[in-house]
Design a protein around this motif. Structure first.
Motif: not given
Length: 228
Positions: A70-85
């Motif tokens: 679960x911890x391995x998969x968490x980092x992408x939870x908001x990362x892509x949305x943050x990067x593309x605005x």
């Protein structure tokens, strides 16, 4: 417009959007699942032909593997949305942020934890877990993994603007996971020894509802701080 209906539509829209994105990027689903399988398999191979030891450590090994997956998969939870605005647009939406956040966390749980829950009995068999412990393992994972996603989302929201926030995320989140880990492994061990485990389940259920009520608000506040 009925506000309740519009909130439900917003929740459904975000949920379906994140599920479609997860299906397009299957690595997001497969990597945590493969990690879960590999960790448990390595323990089984490492311990070798000692079924009594495997039976004893099975609850802890399975739950630690689920926690790390679960911890391995968490980092992408908001990362892509943050990067593309798109995360800022979500935060500026007239819909309450906690509803949008809850939809994203639910999508994350469906994409990462549900496959683990379905696969866990097979891996428990490989770990020689006593058959009496299977139902307890299923119930603890069913109640416990949403807690991991909800609490983990708080850490992700706090570190979403950092380029290398993985280590900090682990330091923030892992201490919060300890009560769930202790209660879940104790419940499975009790069930495998034919002792009652309903008390453990009741506490995990209480933690789940407490996390469900409070975590989306904390995540929303953390996202606003991180994106400002």
């Amino acid at each position: 417009m009925n506000p309740a209906l519009s909130y439900r539509q917003a929740f459904k829209t975000i949920l379906l959007r994140d599920l479609k994105i997860a299906l397009r990027h299957r690595d997001d689903i497969l990597n945590p699942l493969l990690f879960f399988i590999i960790v448990i398999t390595l323990f089984a191979i490492g311990v070798g032909a000692m079924p009594n030891i495997l039976m004893k450590i099975a609850p802890g090994v399975i739950w630690v593997a689920a926690l790390l997956s679960t911890l391995l998969s968490l980092e992408r939870l908001f990362k892509n949305d943050y990067q593309d605005g798109s995360l800022e647009q979500l935060l500026l939406s007239p819909c309450p942020v906690f509803i949008l956040v809850l939809a994203k966390i639910f999508a994350h749980w469906l994409g990462t934890s549900v496959p683990l829950i379905l696969l866990a009995p097979l891996l428990a068999m490989m770990m020689n877990l006593h058959p009496d412990g299977y139902m307890a393992l299923f119930l603890t994972l069913l109640l416990g993994t949403p807690i991991l996603s909800l609490l983990g989302a708080i850490g992700v929201a706090l570190t979403v603007s950092l380029k290398k926030g993985g280590v900090l995320l682990s330091l923030l989140i892992l201490p919060l996971y300890i009560p769930v880990l202790i209660l879940a492994t104790a419940a499975v061990e009790a069930a495998a020894s034919s002792y009652p485990y309903q008390g453990h389940l009741a506490i995990i259920a209480a933690l789940f509802f407490a996390s469900l009520i409070t975590a989306p608000f904390a995540v929303g506040a953390a996202l606003k701080v991180s994106t400002n």
